[in-house]
Design an enzyme around this catalytic site. Sequence first.
Site, PDB file in Angstrom:
ATOM      1  CG  HIS A  65      -1.687   1.225   1.459  1.00  0.00           C
ATOM      2  ND1 HIS A  65      -1.311   2.135   2.424  1.00  0.00           N
ATOM      3  CD2 HIS A  65      -2.776   1.750   0.839  1.00  0.00           C
ATOM      4  CE1 HIS A  65      -2.151   3.160   2.397  1.00  0.00           C
ATOM      5  NE2 HIS A  65      -3.050   2.951   1.456  1.00  0.00           N
ATOM      6  CD  GLU A  68      -2.602   2.597  -3.578  1.00  0.00           C
ATOM      7  OE1 GLU A  68      -2.988   3.785  -3.491  1.00  0.00           O
ATOM      8  OE2 GLU A  68      -3.097   1.671  -2.909  1.00  0.00           O
ATOM      9  CG  HIS A  69      -0.267   6.167  -0.503  1.00  0.00           C
ATOM     10  ND1 HIS A  69      -0.633   7.122   0.412  1.00  0.00           N
ATOM     11  CD2 HIS A  69      -1.345   5.372  -0.654  1.00  0.00           C
ATOM     12  CE1 HIS A  69      -1.860   6.904   0.809  1.00  0.00           C
ATOM     13  NE2 HIS A  69      -2.329   5.844   0.182  1.00  0.00           N
ATOM     14  CD  GLU A 140      -5.083   5.256   3.436  1.00  0.00           C
ATOM     15  OE1 GLU A 140      -3.960   5.710   3.148  1.00  0.00           O
ATOM     16  OE2 GLU A 140      -5.720   4.500   2.680  1.00  0.00           O
TER      17      GLU A 140
END
Lengths: 427, 420
Positions: A65, A68-69, A140
């Site tokens: 993740h 991905e960012h 998040e």
Amino acid sequence: MEKIFYPEVGETLWREKLPCGLEVQVLPRPGFTKKLCYFVTDYGAIHREFTMDGVSYNAPAGVAHYLEHKLFDMPGRDITGEFAALGAIPNAFTSYDMTAYYFSCTENFTQNLRLLLEFVTTPYFTPESVAKEQGIIDQEIGMNEDNPDNRLFELLVQTMYREHPIRTPILGTRQSIAQITPEVLSACHRAFYRPENMILCVVGDVEPEEVAAIAQQMLSDAPHPEVTYLRSWQEPVQTEQKLVSERMEVSMPMFQLAFKSEPVGRGEDAVRRELVADLAAEALFGESSQLYLQMYDDGLIDASFGGGFETIEGMAMLIASGDSRRPEAVRDAVLREAARIAEEGIEESDFLRMKRSALGRRIRGLDSFESTCFRICAYYFAKYDYFRLPALYRQIGREDIRQFLQQTVTQDSLCLAVIYPNEEETI
Amino acid sequence: MIQTISILPGVTLRCFRDDRFKQNSLSLQFVRPMQKDEVAMNALLPAVLLRGCQSAPDLRAITLRLDDLYGGAVGAQVRRVGDYQTTGLSCSFMKDQFALSEDQIFAPMLAFLQELMFHPLLVDGAFSKEYVESEKRNLISAIAAQRNDKRAYAGAQMIRRMCKNDSFGIPRLGEIEDVEAITAEGLYAHYQKVLRESPVHIFYVGQRQPEEIAQLLKPAFASLDRNPILLPEQTGYHISDPSDEEEVMDVAQGKLSMGLYTPITLRDAAFVPMQIFNTLFGGGMTCKLFMTIREQMSLCYDISSSYHGSKGIVTVAAGIDHDKAALVRQEIIRQLQACQQGDFTEEELRSAKEALLSQLRSTHDSPGAIEGYYATAALSGLPLSPEDYMERVEKTTAQQVADAAKTLQLHTVYFVRGEG
């Protein structure tokens, strides 16, 4: 390119495996203005242990993740801004077993396509930007902690699974993401963003050959590292702890009831097992089932109730969830009904109706660009052709459903997770 | 592209003919004024209708009928459109051509929708008490569950305060005590009133002829004793006293909600500049709020703004650290002032326009988006087709955007703060 027509669903798919190893699939949609493009890797939050050119890696939780960012960063450029200037909306998501980058646009399709291929295949990580991202992902994680559905699922899988990495949240934890460095990100990018590990899929009114040509031109044919990764885990089908609960600020108790099942694997047999399981879920507690009506009438469940078969690489479970003041009574009713169906079977006419309904819903689902594009990619990784599903439905018999329920829905494999309202809370 | 047929006085059918989709979609909406004393009944009504009709008296019988129709879907549709509330049913179902052998779906599905709408299961001359009570519980749970999503909760609390004198402040599903007060007899009487006096808006997307649909639907309406009322005109925001409040809850992340108002609604010429302002300010991926407060300052995970064009209200929502509220508020206002002074680049303006244009161009790509645009436009008074709208977007200048932004006034703030 190979062009395949599927008369049963009225679709034509173009496909090609490029010399660099990338799979390209295009579903032309003449007459539509929107174009949707997915660039996906067969890599997600659970793929943390791997060997690359003989070296072993064990990456911190949350790295897929994080990566991905960070891939949206390019030296001296603002990728989101460049897409926006071309009228496209770019986005990405990381699931347990895949990472997808996509955009939708109505104009400048080929420029947007080039931009997507460029930024996903160009890693650029500086210590400053990697450190800064931690603040954003911390937020998040905080947002997820406040989300009861999310918390409930974590509670469930942490209780049910001993070995499978689904035990750790996709985002990782505050501790694990603190260990992520530019070096870790680079290694994961080299290992998992090889063209042969990826698919490019476009749905929309585009020229298929042009999509393949652009991809071939943009991606490197250079030799890629040798990578193997851990994709299966020794996991008993039995659960040890059958019940787990927590309190949060919610208005009513929320539950998830799950039954552990063998992982389905890949290929036609796997997809067939998935369809059987979906139909079994429908027969057991779907809206057309006797049980659903009974529980609804008794006030055990409400309109929030639903469920189905979840498969993630290396694991599978039948799951039902909803709000209920008596989650344990729901569990008992589901067990009783599964035992009854296992004993008595289901009527042929009911079974045919269920199949017709499932097929109709799949066909209607093809009107959605998003769900169709996503499914083409997911089924590609599962090594099956999505548009051949109608044929697979024909092979399934009602005896399959009975057997599945008999094997899966048992006291041995179940776990019930509940979030109760904080005590001072009253409605 | 839209064909409009008046089936009977006060019953309007709008059709978007299209053969690209694999399904047909139809929605049947009764239009009510948004009023505190009936909002909960309008929200409850379709849920009760979906519990049973005379030919399919329970949930299972309904699902079996739908399964026979290849998994056709029927849903409750309750919407707020400015000062109006719509209540009714919608359905979508596969085209006949994909059915096995010669199975028919279209005509039986429309017939079934009408059975659900017009021939509910009756017990002693009213709705079934059991169904009404059970759907009341569902609705109450849904209202109570709004607290679970803290971002939406903070937004709802803010709007409730900002719109004390406006229909926009009436919660979409009603209040729990309004739901509790509903009886099976009362709801049935309300249902009859809705059938008798409400303007009806029907919207269809698919390849069939409008005349064919009109013919299938007309008998049911003709048999009703109809006396349609005229709805009052839509109005802009009605102001009340401002407020600035905080609530402490057990949350990891603070949720900030701010409400601003403007005289510009979607019925005004300045609507398009205002919409562009909102996209540039907080509506898109490259908007000012996101780029500064999240990307540059790392003060939040998410932040966005929405423009409610039917009322002239702009809301801002952000998920932030508890101790950063003052800082984030200050920065939001600073970004607003920048827009008002025209302090944005040609590129930012272009991106905002492109985002809007892209969305408008793809309006015709999904049955849901088509219905959403045209059905809402007809009720809210938006005088633009997607094509006219796009032309206006292209022509809007930076000065017009700044001028629209200048009309905004901050009114109400609500902050949900964690205990920690």
